[in-house]
Design a protein around this motif. Structure first.
Motif, PDB file in Angstrom:
ATOM      1  N   LEU A   1       0.826  -1.210   0.000  1.00  0.00           N
ATOM      2  CA  LEU A   1       0.000   0.000   0.000  1.00  0.00           C
ATOM      3  C   LEU A   1       0.860   1.260   0.000  1.00  0.00           C
ATOM      4  N   GLU A   2       1.942   1.240   0.764  1.00  0.00           N
ATOM      5  CA  GLU A   2       2.830   2.396   0.819  1.00  0.00           C
ATOM      6  C   GLU A   2       3.496   2.636  -0.537  1.00  0.00           C
ATOM      7  N   ALA A   3       3.886   1.548  -1.205  1.00  0.00           N
ATOM      8  CA  ALA A   3       4.502   1.688  -2.531  1.00  0.00           C
ATOM      9  C   ALA A   3       3.504   2.259  -3.537  1.00  0.00           C
ATOM     10  N   ILE A   4       2.259   1.792  -3.459  1.00  0.00           N
ATOM     11  CA  ILE A   4       1.215   2.314  -4.357  1.00  0.00           C
ATOM     12  C   ILE A   4       0.976   3.798  -4.079  1.00  0.00           C
ATOM     13  N   LYS A   5       0.949   4.141  -2.813  1.00  0.00           N
ATOM     14  CA  LYS A   5       0.754   5.543  -2.429  1.00  0.00           C
ATOM     15  C   LYS A   5       1.899   6.413  -2.934  1.00  0.00           C
ATOM     16  N   GLU A   6       3.138   5.935  -2.788  1.00  0.00           N
ATOM     17  CA  GLU A   6       4.300   6.710  -3.208  1.00  0.00           C
ATOM     18  C   GLU A   6       4.307   6.954  -4.716  1.00  0.00           C
ATOM     19  N   ARG A   7       3.729   6.026  -5.467  1.00  0.00           N
ATOM     20  CA  ARG A   7       3.664   6.203  -6.919  1.00  0.00           C
ATOM     21  C   ARG A   7       2.588   7.211  -7.323  1.00  0.00           C
TER      22      ARG A   7
ATOM     23  N   ARG B   1      -6.784 -20.386   9.142  1.00  0.00           N
ATOM     24  CA  ARG B   1      -5.915 -21.019  10.132  1.00  0.00           C
ATOM     25  C   ARG B   1      -4.742 -21.628   9.378  1.00  0.00           C
ATOM     26  N   ASN B   2      -3.596 -21.013   9.509  1.00  0.00           N
ATOM     27  CA  ASN B   2      -2.461 -21.401   8.672  1.00  0.00           C
ATOM     28  C   ASN B   2      -1.606 -22.493   9.325  1.00  0.00           C
ATOM     29  N   PRO B   3      -0.790 -23.182   8.541  1.00  0.00           N
ATOM     30  CA  PRO B   3      -0.005 -24.299   9.073  1.00  0.00           C
ATOM     31  C   PRO B   3       1.212 -23.881   9.890  1.00  0.00           C
ATOM     32  N   TYR B   4       1.430 -22.578  10.049  1.00  0.00           N
ATOM     33  CA  TYR B   4       2.639 -22.123  10.730  1.00  0.00           C
ATOM     34  C   TYR B   4       2.376 -21.600  12.137  1.00  0.00           C
ATOM     35  N   GLU B   5       1.110 -21.372  12.487  1.00  0.00           N
ATOM     36  CA  GLU B   5       0.806 -20.560  13.667  1.00  0.00           C
ATOM     37  C   GLU B   5       1.334 -21.143  14.972  1.00  0.00           C
ATOM     38  N   ARG B   6       1.396 -22.469  15.095  1.00  0.00           N
ATOM     39  CA  ARG B   6       1.853 -23.044  16.368  1.00  0.00           C
ATOM     40  C   ARG B   6       3.374 -23.139  16.461  1.00  0.00           C
ATOM     41  N   ARG B   7       4.042 -22.748  15.412  1.00  0.00           N
ATOM     42  CA  ARG B   7       5.491 -22.889  15.414  1.00  0.00           C
ATOM     43  C   ARG B   7       6.197 -21.800  16.216  1.00  0.00           C
ATOM     44  N   PHE B   8       5.575 -20.616  16.302  1.00  0.00           N
ATOM     45  CA  PHE B   8       6.295 -19.562  17.019  1.00  0.00           C
ATOM     46  C   PHE B   8       5.477 -18.832  18.062  1.00  0.00           C
ATOM     47  N   ARG B   9       4.142 -18.771  17.915  1.00  0.00           N
ATOM     48  CA  ARG B   9       3.334 -18.248  19.024  1.00  0.00           C
ATOM     49  C   ARG B   9       1.872 -18.520  18.754  1.00  0.00           C
ATOM     50  N   ALA B  10       1.134 -18.833  19.810  1.00  0.00           N
ATOM     51  CA  ALA B  10      -0.244 -19.299  19.662  1.00  0.00           C
ATOM     52  C   ALA B  10      -1.176 -18.203  19.173  1.00  0.00           C
ATOM     53  N   PHE B  11      -0.876 -16.947  19.496  1.00  0.00           N
ATOM     54  CA  PHE B  11      -1.824 -15.887  19.163  1.00  0.00           C
ATOM     55  C   PHE B  11      -1.502 -15.186  17.845  1.00  0.00           C
ATOM     56  N   SER B  12      -0.792 -15.878  16.954  1.00  0.00           N
ATOM     57  CA  SER B  12      -0.426 -15.262  15.687  1.00  0.00           C
ATOM     58  C   SER B  12      -1.485 -15.433  14.610  1.00  0.00           C
ATOM     59  N   HIS B  13      -2.542 -16.222  14.894  1.00  0.00           N
ATOM     60  CA  HIS B  13      -3.518 -16.490  13.845  1.00  0.00           C
ATOM     61  C   HIS B  13      -4.309 -15.231  13.493  1.00  0.00           C
ATOM     62  N   GLY B  14      -4.850 -15.255  12.270  1.00  0.00           N
ATOM     63  CA  GLY B  14      -5.573 -14.087  11.798  1.00  0.00           C
ATOM     64  C   GLY B  14      -4.629 -12.981  11.375  1.00  0.00           C
ATOM     65  N   LEU B  15      -5.198 -11.866  10.983  1.00  0.00           N
ATOM     66  CA  LEU B  15      -4.414 -10.738  10.524  1.00  0.00           C
ATOM     67  C   LEU B  15      -4.471  -9.576  11.499  1.00  0.00           C
ATOM     68  N   ALA B  16      -3.467  -8.727  11.430  1.00  0.00           N
ATOM     69  CA  ALA B  16      -3.473  -7.497  12.221  1.00  0.00           C
ATOM     70  C   ALA B  16      -4.400  -6.488  11.551  1.00  0.00           C
ATOM     71  N   PRO B  17      -4.857  -5.489  12.283  1.00  0.00           N
ATOM     72  CA  PRO B  17      -5.655  -4.432  11.635  1.00  0.00           C
ATOM     73  C   PRO B  17      -4.841  -3.759  10.532  1.00  0.00           C
ATOM     74  N   ILE B  18      -5.462  -3.577   9.384  1.00  0.00           N
ATOM     75  CA  ILE B  18      -4.801  -2.912   8.261  1.00  0.00           C
ATOM     76  C   ILE B  18      -5.374  -1.506   8.161  1.00  0.00           C
ATOM     77  N   ILE B  19      -4.565  -0.542   8.482  1.00  0.00           N
ATOM     78  CA  ILE B  19      -5.023   0.845   8.500  1.00  0.00           C
ATOM     79  C   ILE B  19      -4.981   1.405   7.077  1.00  0.00           C
ATOM     80  N   ALA B  20      -6.105   1.953   6.646  1.00  0.00           N
ATOM     81  CA  ALA B  20      -6.180   2.488   5.291  1.00  0.00           C
ATOM     82  C   ALA B  20      -5.405   3.795   5.201  1.00  0.00           C
ATOM     83  N   PRO B  21      -4.480   3.917   4.238  1.00  0.00           N
ATOM     84  CA  PRO B  21      -3.852   5.216   3.996  1.00  0.00           C
ATOM     85  C   PRO B  21      -4.861   6.158   3.357  1.00  0.00           C
ATOM     86  N   ASP B  22      -4.425   7.328   2.966  1.00  0.00           N
ATOM     87  CA  ASP B  22      -5.356   8.306   2.402  1.00  0.00           C
ATOM     88  C   ASP B  22      -6.011   7.773   1.131  1.00  0.00           C
ATOM     89  N   ASN B  23      -7.311   8.008   1.036  1.00  0.00           N
ATOM     90  CA  ASN B  23      -8.130   7.634  -0.112  1.00  0.00           C
ATOM     91  C   ASN B  23      -7.989   6.154  -0.464  1.00  0.00           C
TER      92      ASN B  23
END
Length: 292
Positions: free
Chosen positions: A172-178, A192-214
């Motif tokens: 998104l930042e690259a698109i904005k910069e252009r 539910r991905n195959p990697y989540e239990r390998r490094f921490r239990a609460f890694s599933h799902g996505l983080a909030p994605i903050i919309a840049p301008d427009n």
């Protein structure tokens, strides 16, 4: 008076007023011909410029709606391939192309494939561009960012996500910069991905994605939540999104919100897609862009 002077006087006497009039008329005709030729040349030049401008405008209209669609399904670390992301990518590509988007579609992409596809996208962006990004596959949050995972990712710890994944925020930042005018993003990766239990239990799902301008962002589940795949040909998110895209000429924000509400109601609140918006001018998928 010498013979030379007599000849010169005779020559002067032979230049009559009629001769002068005829000469003046000839000069005038030549001047008119030159002027007419110049005018024709100017008209031809103006016509050529008009044609070139029209061609440039047509090319601009074609290039002003561009999309990158990525569908990843064959992850070696998963128990079985994901079928829906490939079907989703193909169906969404067809729909976007019908609505005037120049679409670059990539399937089962490696990290290099995804990076090159983003570079191609960036090269097409102009200040008036409407840019859409779709990713279907596995996604992982690391820190406060959401990462799209290529099929060749080797994930054992959080640092591997940053190394092998491609963050939505960075694209998104690259698109904005252009200088893109409007950014549309659909991320169908809250599995539910195959990697989540390998490094921490609460890694599933996505983080909030903050919309840049427009920008307008639709993801398949609430941040930190996962959504199970349905048994259908397409994912729940893309199936509902396609229904709204094909049935309405409403703006993108209305389409995304209708998709969110329909999925939430159909699942009795078990799956609630997330919509983040900072749109200043809405975009219609079909017909004419609002605000264009």
């Amino acid at each position: 008076m010498t013979g030379k002077q007599t000849a010169m006087n005779g020559w002067k006497l032979r230049i009559s007023p009629r001769s002068i009039t005829v000469a003046a008329a000839l000069v005038g005709m030549v001047s008119l011909a030159i002027g007419a030729h110049a005018a024709l040349n100017m008209r031809a030049l103006d016509a050529a410029k008009a044609v070139a401008t029209e061609q440039d405008n047509d090319a601009g209209k074609h290039a002003s709606r561009i999309a990158l669609v990525i569908g990843n399904g064959r992850y070696p670390d998963a128990n079985a391939p994901l079928i829906q992301p490939i079907n989703d990518a193909r169906a969404l590509t067809a729909s976007l192309r019908r609505n005037g988007f120049d679409v670059d579609v990539v399937e089962d992409a490696s990290k290099d494939d995804m990076s090159r596809a983003v570079d191609r996208l960036k090269s097409k962006i102009r200040p008036d561009s409407v840019v859409m990004l779709f990713f279907g596959g596995y996604g992982v949050q690391a820190g406060r960012e959401s990462y799209m995972l290529p099929v060749d990712a080797r994930i054992w710890k959080e640092a591997d996500v940053r190394r092998d994944g491609l963050s939505v925020e960075s694209v998104l930042e690259a698109i904005k910069e252009r200088g893109a005018r409007t950014k549309l993003v659909v991320i169908d990766a809250s599995r539910r991905n195959p990697y989540e239990r390998r490094f921490r239990a609460f890694s599933h799902g996505l983080a909030p994605i903050i919309a840049p301008d427009n920008a307008l962002i639709l993801s398949s589940a609430t941040p930190g939540k996962v959504a199970d795949d349905s048994k259908g040909q397409y994912s729940v998110l893309v199936a509902e999104l396609l229904n709204n895209l094909n049935a309405s000429d409403a703006g993108a924000e209305t389409v995304f919100n209708k998709t969110r509400v329909a999925i939430s109601r159909a699942s009795d609140g078990e799956q609630v897609p997330s919509v983040s918006s900072s749109l200043l001018d809405d975009v219609r998928f079909s017909g004419t862009n609002a605000g264009s």
